[in-house]
Design a protein around this motif. Structure first.
Motif, PDB file in Angstrom:
ATOM      1  N   MET A   4       0.811  -1.219   0.000  1.00 19.58           N
ATOM      2  CA  MET A   4       0.000   0.000   0.000  1.00 19.58           C
ATOM      3  C   MET A   4       0.846   1.271   0.000  1.00 19.58           C
ATOM      4  O   MET A   4       0.318   2.376   0.061  1.00 19.58           O
ATOM      5  CB  MET A   4      -0.933  -0.015   1.214  1.00 19.58           C
ATOM      6  CG  MET A   4      -1.971  -1.125   1.144  1.00 19.58           C
ATOM      7  SD  MET A   4      -2.953  -1.302   2.662  1.00 19.58           S
ATOM      8  CE  MET A   4      -3.927   0.208   2.614  1.00 19.58           C
ATOM      9  N   ARG A   5       2.159   1.145  -0.107  1.00 18.96           N
ATOM     10  CA  ARG A   5       3.029   2.328  -0.145  1.00 18.96           C
ATOM     11  C   ARG A   5       3.326   2.797  -1.570  1.00 18.96           C
ATOM     12  O   ARG A   5       4.012   3.783  -1.764  1.00 18.96           O
ATOM     13  CB  ARG A   5       4.319   2.069   0.630  1.00 18.96           C
ATOM     14  CG  ARG A   5       4.050   2.089   2.133  1.00 18.96           C
ATOM     15  CD  ARG A   5       5.251   1.882   3.003  1.00 18.96           C
ATOM     16  NE  ARG A   5       6.501   2.433   2.572  1.00 18.96           N
ATOM     17  CZ  ARG A   5       6.882   3.703   2.725  1.00 18.96           C
ATOM     18  NH1 ARG A   5       6.069   4.583   3.267  1.00 18.96           N
ATOM     19  NH2 ARG A   5       8.069   4.085   2.325  1.00 18.96           N
ATOM     20  N   SER A   6       2.790   2.107  -2.565  1.00 16.06           N
ATOM     21  CA  SER A   6       2.908   2.586  -3.946  1.00 16.06           C
ATOM     22  C   SER A   6       1.518   3.038  -4.394  1.00 16.06           C
ATOM     23  O   SER A   6       0.509   2.443  -3.980  1.00 16.06           O
ATOM     24  CB  SER A   6       3.428   1.486  -4.870  1.00 16.06           C
ATOM     25  OG  SER A   6       2.416   0.539  -5.145  1.00 16.06           O
ATOM     26  N   PRO A   7       1.430   4.074  -5.212  1.00 18.27           N
ATOM     27  CA  PRO A   7       0.109   4.554  -5.643  1.00 18.27           C
ATOM     28  C   PRO A   7      -0.737   3.466  -6.293  1.00 18.27           C
ATOM     29  O   PRO A   7      -1.914   3.303  -5.962  1.00 18.27           O
ATOM     30  CB  PRO A   7       0.441   5.674  -6.640  1.00 18.27           C
ATOM     31  CG  PRO A   7       1.804   6.149  -6.253  1.00 18.27           C
ATOM     32  CD  PRO A   7       2.514   4.925  -5.731  1.00 18.27           C
ATOM     33  N   ARG A   8      -0.152   2.693  -7.185  1.00 21.68           N
ATOM     34  CA  ARG A   8      -0.898   1.644  -7.876  1.00 21.68           C
ATOM     35  C   ARG A   8      -1.327   0.544  -6.908  1.00 21.68           C
ATOM     36  O   ARG A   8      -2.449   0.052  -6.956  1.00 21.68           O
ATOM     37  CB  ARG A   8      -0.057   1.048  -9.009  1.00 21.68           C
ATOM     38  CG  ARG A   8      -0.797  -0.012  -9.796  1.00 21.68           C
ATOM     39  CD  ARG A   8       0.104  -0.625 -10.886  1.00 21.68           C
ATOM     40  NE  ARG A   8      -0.507  -1.803 -11.424  1.00 21.68           N
ATOM     41  CZ  ARG A   8      -0.541  -3.000 -10.829  1.00 21.68           C
ATOM     42  NH1 ARG A   8       0.013  -3.169  -9.661  1.00 21.68           N
ATOM     43  NH2 ARG A   8      -1.123  -4.030 -11.394  1.00 21.68           N
ATOM     44  N   GLY A   9      -0.414   0.151  -6.018  1.00 24.06           N
ATOM     45  CA  GLY A   9      -0.743  -0.882  -5.045  1.00 24.06           C
ATOM     46  C   GLY A   9      -1.873  -0.445  -4.125  1.00 24.06           C
ATOM     47  O   GLY A   9      -2.795  -1.213  -3.850  1.00 24.06           O
ATOM     48  N   LEU A  10      -1.826   0.808  -3.668  1.00 24.18           N
ATOM     49  CA  LEU A  10      -2.859   1.326  -2.781  1.00 24.18           C
ATOM     50  C   LEU A  10      -4.215   1.367  -3.488  1.00 24.18           C
ATOM     51  O   LEU A  10      -5.231   0.935  -2.938  1.00 24.18           O
ATOM     52  CB  LEU A  10      -2.468   2.720  -2.304  1.00 24.18           C
ATOM     53  CG  LEU A  10      -3.402   3.403  -1.321  1.00 24.18           C
ATOM     54  CD1 LEU A  10      -3.660   2.555  -0.096  1.00 24.18           C
ATOM     55  CD2 LEU A  10      -2.818   4.747  -0.929  1.00 24.18           C
ATOM     56  N   TYR A  11      -4.234   1.857  -4.716  1.00 24.94           N
ATOM     57  CA  TYR A  11      -5.471   1.897  -5.504  1.00 24.94           C
ATOM     58  C   TYR A  11      -6.046   0.492  -5.664  1.00 24.94           C
ATOM     59  O   TYR A  11      -7.237   0.269  -5.437  1.00 24.94           O
ATOM     60  CB  TYR A  11      -5.188   2.513  -6.880  1.00 24.94           C
ATOM     61  CG  TYR A  11      -6.345   2.403  -7.839  1.00 24.94           C
ATOM     62  CD1 TYR A  11      -7.298   3.407  -7.914  1.00 24.94           C
ATOM     63  CD2 TYR A  11      -6.493   1.288  -8.660  1.00 24.94           C
ATOM     64  CE1 TYR A  11      -8.374   3.312  -8.787  1.00 24.94           C
ATOM     65  CE2 TYR A  11      -7.565   1.176  -9.532  1.00 24.94           C
ATOM     66  CZ  TYR A  11      -8.501   2.193  -9.589  1.00 24.94           C
ATOM     67  OH  TYR A  11      -9.567   2.076 -10.447  1.00 24.94           O
ATOM     68  N   GLN A  12      -5.198  -0.461  -6.030  1.00 23.41           N
ATOM     69  CA  GLN A  12      -5.669  -1.820  -6.297  1.00 23.41           C
ATOM     70  C   GLN A  12      -6.166  -2.501  -5.025  1.00 23.41           C
ATOM     71  O   GLN A  12      -7.171  -3.213  -5.048  1.00 23.41           O
ATOM     72  CB  GLN A  12      -4.569  -2.642  -6.960  1.00 23.41           C
ATOM     73  CG  GLN A  12      -5.063  -3.883  -7.638  1.00 23.41           C
ATOM     74  CD  GLN A  12      -6.061  -3.583  -8.758  1.00 23.41           C
ATOM     75  OE1 GLN A  12      -5.922  -2.618  -9.498  1.00 23.41           O
ATOM     76  NE2 GLN A  12      -7.097  -4.392  -8.854  1.00 23.41           N
ATOM     77  N   VAL A  13      -5.469  -2.289  -3.912  1.00 20.26           N
ATOM     78  CA  VAL A  13      -5.908  -2.862  -2.634  1.00 20.26           C
ATOM     79  C   VAL A  13      -7.291  -2.312  -2.273  1.00 20.26           C
ATOM     80  O   VAL A  13      -8.175  -3.068  -1.866  1.00 20.26           O
ATOM     81  CB  VAL A  13      -4.884  -2.572  -1.514  1.00 20.26           C
ATOM     82  CG1 VAL A  13      -5.491  -2.780  -0.130  1.00 20.26           C
ATOM     83  CG2 VAL A  13      -3.641  -3.448  -1.683  1.00 20.26           C
TER      84      VAL A  13
END
Length: 170
Positions: free
Chosen positions: A77-86
């Motif tokens: 969740m510390r990357s923009p894409r990862g946070l969005y996808q989570v």
């Protein structure tokens, strides 16, 4: 004569969930996939092994062991894409459980510059992530939630949590 509810019965009933943490709700398969894509260190390259390590099954598990599992979630969740996808997957999971209303909680500081004291970036991040601002964290989270809500009809309200432990600036 009483009839016992089965798990299938309960899952089929419409529900609301008033206290669920986004970072504690990531399905292991989703976390594993995003970790590979986003550059998060995992203890194994095997999904089945990771699932066994990720699940909290022992009631006597130490706090350190539990926090390690949250560390993998926080790292994704510390990357923009990862946070969005989570955030998006979070809503899809609610829909699969037939939950139609949810108050989602998470600590946006963990995805920004206010890391929990037990999170050591070098232990989780292949290369250090550029910290997002709290504004960007919130925008990415809301965008992911909104995408999931549009696809499912589930309603989610977001509650920002401020961590109880002393905030450490990264």
């Amino acid at each position: 004569m009483t009839t016992a509810l089965t798990r299938a019965d309960i899952l089929s009933l419409p529900k609301m969930d008033l206290h669920r943490h986004i970072d504690g709700s990531i399905q292991p398969e989703v976390l594993f996939k995003l970790a590979k894509e986003e550059g998060v260190k995992l203890p194994t390259d095997n999904l089945e092994e990771f699932i066994k390590l990720y699940q909290i099954t022992d009631k006597n598990m130490s706090v350190d062991d539990i926090m390690q599992r949250f560390g993998w979630s926080i790292a994704v969740m510390r990357s923009p894409r990862g946070l969005y996808q989570v955030a998006r997957e979070y809503v899809l999971d609610l829909h699969r459980e037939n939950i139609w209303y949810n108050d989602a909680r998470y600590a946006p500081g963990y995805s920004s510059i206010y890391l929990p004291p037990w999170y050591v970036p070098e232990e989780y991040e292949e290369e250090p992530f550029k910290p997002m601002s709290l504004d960007e964290v919130t925008k990415q989270t809301l965008a992911g939630l909104e995408s999931g809500m549009q696809d499912t009809g589930v309603t989610v309200n977001l509650i920002h949590s401020i961590a109880r432990e002393s905030l450490t600036v990264y």
